[in-house]
Design a protein around this motif. Structure first.
Motif, PDB file in Angstrom:
ATOM      1  N   ASP A 150      -4.668 -27.638 -25.560  1.00  0.00           N
ATOM      2  CA  ASP A 150      -3.615 -26.727 -26.021  1.00  0.00           C
ATOM      3  C   ASP A 150      -3.502 -26.692 -27.541  1.00  0.00           C
ATOM      4  OD1 ASP A 150      -2.498 -29.172 -26.599  1.00  0.00           O
ATOM      5  OD2 ASP A 150      -0.730 -28.921 -25.329  1.00  0.00           O
ATOM      6  N   GLY A 151      -4.442 -27.361 -28.209  1.00  0.00           N
ATOM      7  CA  GLY A 151      -4.451 -27.358 -29.674  1.00  0.00           C
ATOM      8  C   GLY A 151      -3.609 -28.443 -30.312  1.00  0.00           C
ATOM      9  N   SER A 152      -2.909 -29.231 -29.511  1.00  0.00           N
ATOM     10  CA  SER A 152      -1.987 -30.221 -30.083  1.00  0.00           C
ATOM     11  C   SER A 152      -2.704 -31.257 -30.930  1.00  0.00           C
ATOM     12  CB  SER A 152      -1.187 -30.901 -28.969  1.00  0.00           C
ATOM     13  OG  SER A 152      -2.045 -31.498 -28.018  1.00  0.00           O
ATOM     14  N   ARG A 153      -3.934 -31.605 -30.566  1.00  0.00           N
ATOM     15  CA  ARG A 153      -4.628 -32.621 -31.368  1.00  0.00           C
ATOM     16  C   ARG A 153      -5.114 -32.071 -32.708  1.00  0.00           C
ATOM     17  NH1 ARG A 153     -10.382 -33.466 -30.808  1.00  0.00           N
ATOM     18  NH2 ARG A 153     -11.422 -31.850 -29.581  1.00  0.00           N
ATOM     19  N   PHE A 154      -5.084 -30.740 -32.840  1.00  0.00           N
ATOM     20  CA  PHE A 154      -5.429 -30.116 -34.120  1.00  0.00           C
ATOM     21  C   PHE A 154      -4.172 -29.696 -34.890  1.00  0.00           C
ATOM     22  CE2 PHE A 154      -8.909 -28.789 -31.138  1.00  0.00           C
ATOM     23  CZ  PHE A 154      -9.864 -29.660 -31.620  1.00  0.00           C
ATOM     24  N   GLY A 155      -3.027 -29.790 -34.229  1.00  0.00           N
ATOM     25  CA  GLY A 155      -1.775 -29.427 -34.885  1.00  0.00           C
ATOM     26  C   GLY A 155      -1.492 -27.947 -34.915  1.00  0.00           C
ATOM     27  N   ILE A 156      -2.079 -27.180 -33.969  1.00  0.00           N
ATOM     28  CA  ILE A 156      -1.837 -25.740 -33.918  1.00  0.00           C
ATOM     29  C   ILE A 156      -1.923 -25.281 -32.460  1.00  0.00           C
ATOM     30  CG2 ILE A 156      -4.287 -25.228 -34.387  1.00  0.00           C
ATOM     31  CD1 ILE A 156      -3.344 -22.710 -35.873  1.00  0.00           C
ATOM     32  N   PRO A 157      -0.975 -24.464 -31.981  1.00  0.00           N
ATOM     33  CA  PRO A 157      -1.012 -24.003 -30.588  1.00  0.00           C
ATOM     34  C   PRO A 157      -2.242 -23.135 -30.311  1.00  0.00           C
ATOM     35  CG  PRO A 157       1.147 -23.594 -31.580  1.00  0.00           C
ATOM     36  CD  PRO A 157       0.222 -23.985 -32.691  1.00  0.00           C
ATOM     37  N   VAL A 158      -2.895 -23.418 -29.189  1.00  0.00           N
ATOM     38  CA  VAL A 158      -4.085 -22.661 -28.785  1.00  0.00           C
ATOM     39  C   VAL A 158      -3.911 -22.214 -27.337  1.00  0.00           C
ATOM     40  CG1 VAL A 158      -6.581 -22.712 -28.421  1.00  0.00           C
ATOM     41  CG2 VAL A 158      -5.589 -23.952 -30.356  1.00  0.00           C
ATOM     42  N   ASP A 159      -4.205 -20.944 -27.062  1.00  0.00           N
ATOM     43  CA  ASP A 159      -4.224 -20.442 -25.694  1.00  0.00           C
ATOM     44  C   ASP A 159      -5.557 -19.742 -25.451  1.00  0.00           C
ATOM     45  OD1 ASP A 159      -3.674 -17.351 -26.168  1.00  0.00           O
ATOM     46  OD2 ASP A 159      -2.215 -18.449 -27.387  1.00  0.00           O
ATOM     47  N   PHE A 160      -5.830 -19.402 -24.201  1.00  0.00           N
ATOM     48  CA  PHE A 160      -7.144 -18.882 -23.814  1.00  0.00           C
ATOM     49  C   PHE A 160      -7.026 -17.579 -23.022  1.00  0.00           C
ATOM     50  CE2 PHE A 160      -7.772 -23.291 -24.654  1.00  0.00           C
ATOM     51  CZ  PHE A 160      -9.036 -23.374 -25.223  1.00  0.00           C
ATOM     52  N   ILE A 161      -7.995 -16.706 -23.255  1.00  0.00           N
ATOM     53  CA  ILE A 161      -8.178 -15.495 -22.459  1.00  0.00           C
ATOM     54  C   ILE A 161      -9.567 -15.578 -21.824  1.00  0.00           C
ATOM     55  CG2 ILE A 161      -8.478 -12.981 -22.500  1.00  0.00           C
ATOM     56  CD1 ILE A 161      -5.599 -13.745 -22.897  1.00  0.00           C
ATOM     57  N   TYR A 162      -9.616 -15.472 -20.498  1.00  0.00           N
ATOM     58  CA  TYR A 162     -10.893 -15.530 -19.789  1.00  0.00           C
ATOM     59  C   TYR A 162     -11.397 -14.116 -19.482  1.00  0.00           C
ATOM     60  CZ  TYR A 162     -11.120 -20.560 -19.088  1.00  0.00           C
ATOM     61  OH  TYR A 162     -11.235 -21.907 -19.290  1.00  0.00           O
ATOM     62  N   GLU A 163     -12.650 -13.856 -19.824  1.00  0.00           N
ATOM     63  CA  GLU A 163     -13.283 -12.582 -19.494  1.00  0.00           C
ATOM     64  C   GLU A 163     -13.985 -12.713 -18.142  1.00  0.00           C
ATOM     65  OE1 GLU A 163     -15.945 -11.356 -22.658  1.00  0.00           O
ATOM     66  OE2 GLU A 163     -14.877 -12.629 -24.069  1.00  0.00           O
ATOM     67  N   ASP A 164     -13.741 -11.758 -17.239  1.00  0.00           N
ATOM     68  CA  ASP A 164     -14.457 -11.750 -15.962  1.00  0.00           C
ATOM     69  C   ASP A 164     -15.913 -11.333 -16.145  1.00  0.00           C
ATOM     70  OD1 ASP A 164     -12.240 -12.569 -14.557  1.00  0.00           O
ATOM     71  OD2 ASP A 164     -11.532 -10.522 -14.217  1.00  0.00           O
ATOM     72  N   LYS A 165     -16.162 -10.576 -17.219  1.00  0.00           N
ATOM     73  CA  LYS A 165     -17.508 -10.146 -17.562  1.00  0.00           C
ATOM     74  C   LYS A 165     -17.577 -10.048 -19.084  1.00  0.00           C
ATOM     75  CE  LYS A 165     -16.374  -5.214 -17.229  1.00  0.00           C
ATOM     76  NZ  LYS A 165     -16.715  -3.917 -16.603  1.00  0.00           N
ATOM     77  N   PRO A 166     -18.760 -10.074 -19.666  1.00  0.00           N
ATOM     78  CA  PRO A 166     -18.853  -9.961 -21.124  1.00  0.00           C
ATOM     79  C   PRO A 166     -18.261  -8.636 -21.617  1.00  0.00           C
ATOM     80  CG  PRO A 166     -20.928 -10.745 -20.211  1.00  0.00           C
ATOM     81  CD  PRO A 166     -20.075 -10.322 -19.049  1.00  0.00           C
ATOM     82  N   LEU A 167     -17.359  -8.726 -22.588  1.00  0.00           N
ATOM     83  CA  LEU A 167     -16.668  -7.536 -23.088  1.00  0.00           C
ATOM     84  C   LEU A 167     -16.970  -7.247 -24.552  1.00  0.00           C
ATOM     85  CD1 LEU A 167     -13.192  -8.089 -21.369  1.00  0.00           C
ATOM     86  CD2 LEU A 167     -14.993  -6.484 -20.689  1.00  0.00           C
ATOM     87  N   SER A 168     -18.009  -7.906 -25.099  1.00  0.00           N
ATOM     88  CA  SER A 168     -18.422  -7.714 -26.493  1.00  0.00           C
ATOM     89  C   SER A 168     -17.332  -8.204 -27.450  1.00  0.00           C
ATOM     90  CB  SER A 168     -18.797  -6.253 -26.749  1.00  0.00           C
ATOM     91  OG  SER A 168     -19.496  -6.132 -27.961  1.00  0.00           O
ATOM     92  N   THR A 169     -17.386  -7.754 -28.687  1.00  0.00           N
ATOM     93  CA  THR A 169     -16.558  -8.341 -29.737  1.00  0.00           C
ATOM     94  C   THR A 169     -15.083  -7.969 -29.632  1.00  0.00           C
ATOM     95  OG1 THR A 169     -18.463  -7.744 -31.107  1.00  0.00           O
ATOM     96  CG2 THR A 169     -16.624  -8.806 -32.214  1.00  0.00           C
ATOM     97  N   ILE A 170     -14.808  -6.720 -29.300  1.00  0.00           N
ATOM     98  CA  ILE A 170     -13.449  -6.203 -29.381  1.00  0.00           C
ATOM     99  C   ILE A 170     -12.792  -6.046 -28.009  1.00  0.00           C
ATOM    100  CG2 ILE A 170     -12.048  -4.259 -30.224  1.00  0.00           C
ATOM    101  CD1 ILE A 170     -13.278  -5.942 -32.420  1.00  0.00           C
ATOM    102  N   GLY A 171     -13.586  -5.856 -26.965  1.00  0.00           N
ATOM    103  CA  GLY A 171     -13.044  -5.613 -25.632  1.00  0.00           C
ATOM    104  C   GLY A 171     -11.993  -6.599 -25.156  1.00  0.00           C
ATOM    105  N   PRO A 172     -12.163  -7.916 -25.402  1.00  0.00           N
ATOM    106  CA  PRO A 172     -11.168  -8.882 -24.906  1.00  0.00           C
ATOM    107  C   PRO A 172      -9.767  -8.700 -25.481  1.00  0.00           C
ATOM    108  CG  PRO A 172     -13.213  -9.998 -25.495  1.00  0.00           C
ATOM    109  CD  PRO A 172     -13.322  -8.595 -26.000  1.00  0.00           C
ATOM    110  N   LEU A 173      -9.648  -8.024 -26.626  1.00  0.00           N
ATOM    111  CA  LEU A 173      -8.333  -7.877 -27.252  1.00  0.00           C
ATOM    112  C   LEU A 173      -7.355  -7.113 -26.370  1.00  0.00           C
ATOM    113  CD1 LEU A 173      -9.301  -7.073 -30.966  1.00  0.00           C
ATOM    114  CD2 LEU A 173      -8.860  -9.296 -29.914  1.00  0.00           C
ATOM    115  N   ALA A 174      -7.875  -6.270 -25.481  1.00  0.00           N
ATOM    116  CA  ALA A 174      -7.005  -5.479 -24.606  1.00  0.00           C
ATOM    117  C   ALA A 174      -6.194  -6.361 -23.661  1.00  0.00           C
ATOM    118  CB  ALA A 174      -7.835  -4.472 -23.811  1.00  0.00           C
ATOM    119  N   PHE A 175      -6.641  -7.601 -23.440  1.00  0.00           N
ATOM    120  CA  PHE A 175      -5.949  -8.505 -22.518  1.00  0.00           C
ATOM    121  C   PHE A 175      -4.924  -9.391 -23.225  1.00  0.00           C
ATOM    122  CE2 PHE A 175      -9.840  -7.308 -20.384  1.00  0.00           C
ATOM    123  CZ  PHE A 175      -9.433  -7.117 -19.075  1.00  0.00           C
TER     124      PHE A 175
END
Length: 233
Positions: free
Chosen positions: A66-91
């Motif tokens: 969750d990023g706590s060991r780096f001192g910054i909150p981290v979350d994840f977005i999983y792609e069901d298929k490769p969406l290239s550079t910009i496609g994942p932003l829609a999620f």
């Protein structure tokens, strides 16, 4: 500030290493390249990171947590298929302010704050960090007319290009170009924005930058980081 790290690629040019290790977790020295990126973003003042993953994504999430060991909150977005550079932003539902997007396999000493300030000063909708790259051709290059009559012979020429560093500053307005669930790359985005006369700028960077995606560049990055670690952290 919000940063999105793209970490879903298969890293095919680094096989066989990336058969079992996702490219963002490739080690340079005693840390993964992704860890270097996360620590740099934190130091630059970013207060939240989202990582988009696909190939071996569970390994990346297990490493970062969750990023706590780096001192910054981290979350994840999983792609069901490769969406290239910009496609994942829609999620990502809560992109309401200026944000940074970057690849998770870059070794650089870029000043992220300076990039974001440049973007805002230009009132840009998109800003691409660019770097001068020299390409040397190790052969004699021929040029000829349509009848194939040779009119130039250039021995081992060198060409200079401004190339994308894989680091971008964006306004939320770019999301209007993305179709959710469809692959969409930054190249398509820029061409579409140019066609609609949106403001797209280049931020020229002259420090150190290397994409570790090729074996030769990966070896160079390891050596550079070992000798000058403090420059990047």
């Amino acid at each position: 500030m919000r940063a999105i790290i793209m970490a879903g690629g298969k890293g095919e040019r680094l096989r066989p290493y990336t058969t079992v290790i996702p490219k963002p977790l490739m080690p340079i020295g005693d840390v993964a390249i992704l860890e270097v990126v996360i620590l740099q973003l934190k130091k630059a003042g970013f207060d939240r990171i989202t990582i988009t993953v696909n190939y071996l994504g569970k390994l990346i999430e297990a490493y970062v947590g969750d990023g706590s060991r780096f001192g910054i909150p981290v979350d994840f977005i999983y792609e069901d298929k490769p969406l290239s550079t910009i496609g994942p932003l829609a999620f990502i539902k809560d992109l309401k302010e200026t944000f940074l997007v970057m690849n998770g396999d870059i070794l650089s000493n870029i000043d992220f704050k300076e990039l974001m300030d440049f973007h805002k000063d230009k009132n840009a909708k998109a800003t691409i960090a660019t770097y001068k790259r020299n390409l040397k051709v190790d052969f004699g290059v021929l040029k000829y007319d349509k009848e194939r009559k040779i009119d130039q012979f250039i021995e081992k020429p060198e060409y200079n290009y401004d190339v994308s560093m894989g680091i971008y500053a964006f306004e939320p307005g770019i999301l209007e170009y993305i179709t959710k669930g469809e692959p969409y790359g930054v190249d398509s985005l820029v061409l579409d924005m140019i066609e609609k006369k949106d403001k797209v700028y280049s931020y020229n960077f002259d420090g150190y930058w290397l994409d570790i995606g090729r074996p030769d560049d990966y070896e160079i990055a390891i050596e550079k980081f070992k000798n000058e670690k403090e420059e990047f952290l």
